[in-house]
Design an enzyme around this catalytic site. Structure first.
Site, short mmCIF file in Angstrom:
data_model
loop_
_atom_site.label_atom_id
_atom_site.label_comp_id
_atom_site.label_asym_id
_atom_site.label_seq_id
_atom_site.Cartn_x
_atom_site.Cartn_y
_atom_site.Cartn_z
N ASP A 245 5.42 16.90 -0.41
CA ASP A 245 6.13 17.82 0.48
C ASP A 245 7.38 17.20 1.10
O ASP A 245 8.40 17.87 1.26
CB ASP A 245 5.21 18.38 1.55
CG ASP A 245 4.42 17.33 2.32
OD1 ASP A 245 4.69 16.12 2.17
OD2 ASP A 245 3.51 17.73 3.08
N GLY A 416 9.15 21.94 9.90
CA GLY A 416 8.68 22.79 10.98
C GLY A 416 8.77 22.16 12.35
O GLY A 416 8.90 22.85 13.37
#
Length: 498
Positions: A245, A416
């Site tokens: 990721d 995020g």
């Protein structure tokens, strides 16, 4: 120009989602088709990821994504999965799962890590892999698995990291994607090949180490039964994105090849802070700091340091929830903003902080042991965590510049964690440099754009980053109260030196 659509399965350590990415006239738009929470489960054999729950939600997300595309006149051409690093499964000769992935925080890894260091030595291990020494790495996990069942590795035909396992279940084709493999402490960063000699030196079999493929590789078509279940269009394939990721997130940093000297912070459960390099750095200084050399898109090296990140805040929130007090993250950030500045500083690398459960007690104990104010409110606990992270970012930036003998003008924050405006401003104040935030959905965006590169719809990484810059408006933070942060940093340095 035609419109291209792709599905990104993005799994973090706390939540997962399936995102539809649509590329239209050089701009990328993202639509969340499905979101779900997930956590490891404590079984008699240790701490494991809930694979059946993940698999159910992934298929539901792909189904929802295909349905959304159909409703809007799009045809998704591929799907790809990215996840956290290091954790792996073992597959037997009959395709059966014979080792369910342990969650990297499983305490059994600590003793295996100590054994690895004692047998191989830090110098050899770092020179061969360029990976910082952490018990969560896949190599010590493999040692722990062998200690638990020596015959299991001998029975394994394939070692697949979590996104590789999910690609295998979707297609029936076992491949290992390069960026996720690079997190394992089993890859030579000079050439991307398995460092199989390290496994042999530990008495571990190596026959399960399979083909490593670059990000953007088409793994294969969806299995027929899966395609029918999710309503996939004919010809839809599985394409490996940057399956780690962080690698996908860094591919989505909106910079041009000629845009100054920049470094990055991928902000989430973990904070990954570093620079993008053309070749690995395997010096004594890099090893001793330590920094890690992981693979990126286009053959780049992600030279970075792992920092515990917003796990601290997640665990604070979880502890309060266990006590019957529920807070969302915006509320906790607001309470932190109102709390007294610099009342309590923490060392985010303090080993107990990396383990789940009891974070409030651990922080209170640390404050008492270091003769600081003991936090008593949610705001005080969260502010202590955020200020300590910002100061850790400053220390890491100084180390990065020292090891590489360079200066970075700006810090790009993606992921995020960039939604935490308080932490962003604290970071700018602590490092005394501009902080540019965005995109928040960098991992999903990078996943989609690497799939587009694999399909030939985007030519190269620089072109993908131009798409990001044209599609998302960054938020900029300028340093403000730097004097107070300079004073706090001196105190923080003394705390770390205790």
């Amino acid at each position: 120009m035609p419109t291209y659509s792709y599905l990104a399965v993005d799994l973090g350590a706390e939540s997962g989602r399936v995102i539809v990415g649509t590329l239209d006239d050089g701009r990328l738009s993202l639509h969340e088709a499905h979101r779900f929470m997930h956590n490891p489960v404590d079984l008699p054999s240790g701490l494991h990821w809930d694979l059946t729950g993940l698999w159910h939600n992934i298929l539901e997300g792909i189904r929802a994504g295909c349905a959304w595309c159909s409703e809007h006149g799009h045809t998704p051409s591929s799907v790809g999965v990215d996840t956290w690093g290091v954790d792996f499964a073992l597959i037997g000769k009959d395709g059966e799962l014979i080792h369910m992935p342990h969650a990297y925080r499983d305490p059994r890894n600590d003793a295996a890590h100590d054994k690895l260091i004692s047998v191989l030595g830090k110098e050899k291990l770092y020179d061969r892999t360029g990976i910082q020494f952490m018990a969560i790495n896949a190599l010590p996990q493999l040692v722990a698995a062998h200690e638990a069942d020596p015959g299991m590795l001998a029975r394994a035909k394939h070692l697949l990291f979590v996104p590789d396992l999910l690609h295998y279940w979707l297609t029936g084709v076992p491949k290992v994607e390069a960026t996720i493999a690079s997190t394992s402490q089993m890859i030579d960063p000079r050439n991307g090949a398995w460092a199989s000699d390290l496994l042999e030196a530990m008495g571990l079999p190596t026959q399960m180490l399979g083909e490593v493929v670059p990000p953007g590789t088409v793994i294969g078509p969806l299995r027929e039964s899966i395609a029918k279940r999710v309503g996939a269009p004919e010809g839809m394939v599985v394409t490996a994105p940057a399956a780690h990721d962080t690698a996908s997130a860094i591919a989505a940093v909106p910079v041009s090849p000629h845009r100054g000297n920049w470094c990055y912070l991928s902000s989430g459960t973990w904070s990954l802070m570093g620079a993008e390099l053309e070749a690995p750095v395997l010096t004594d200084a890099a090893r001793d700091t330590p920094f890690t050399n992981e693979g990126g898109v286009g053959g780049n090296i992600r030279f970075l340091k792992n920092i515990i990140g917003l796990w601290l805040v997640q665990e604070i929130r979880r502890d309060y929830e266990h006590r019957g007090e529920k807070y969302d993250y915006p509320t906790l950030a607001k309470r932190a903003e109102q709390a007294t500045p610099f009342a309590t500083l923490l060392d985010p690398g303090h080993p107990p902080f990396s383990k789940p459960n009891g974070m409030l007690t651990k922080m209170a104990d640390y404050a008492a042991q270091t003769s600081q104010t003991v936090p008593e409110t949610p705001g005080a606990f969260v502010r202590a965590a955020l200020e300590s992270l910002a100061l850790t970012y400053r220390k890491t930036l100084e180390q990065l510049e020292s090891v590489l003998d360079t200066h970075y003008d700006v810090l790009h924050v993606v992921g995020g964690g960039g939604k935490n405006e308080l932490l962003n401003q604290m970071t700018a104040d602590a490092i005394g440099r501009p902080v540019v935030v965005g995109p928040y959905e960098a991992t999903a965006a990078g996943n989609v754009l690497v799939q587009a590169m694999g399909a030939g719809d985007i030519s190269h990484l620089a072109a993908a980053r131009r798409v990001i810059a044209d599609s998302f408006e960054p938020v900029r933070y300028q340093p403000q109260d730097t004097a107070a942060w300079d004073a706090a940093y001196v105190r923080f340095g003394k705390l770390l030196a205790r």
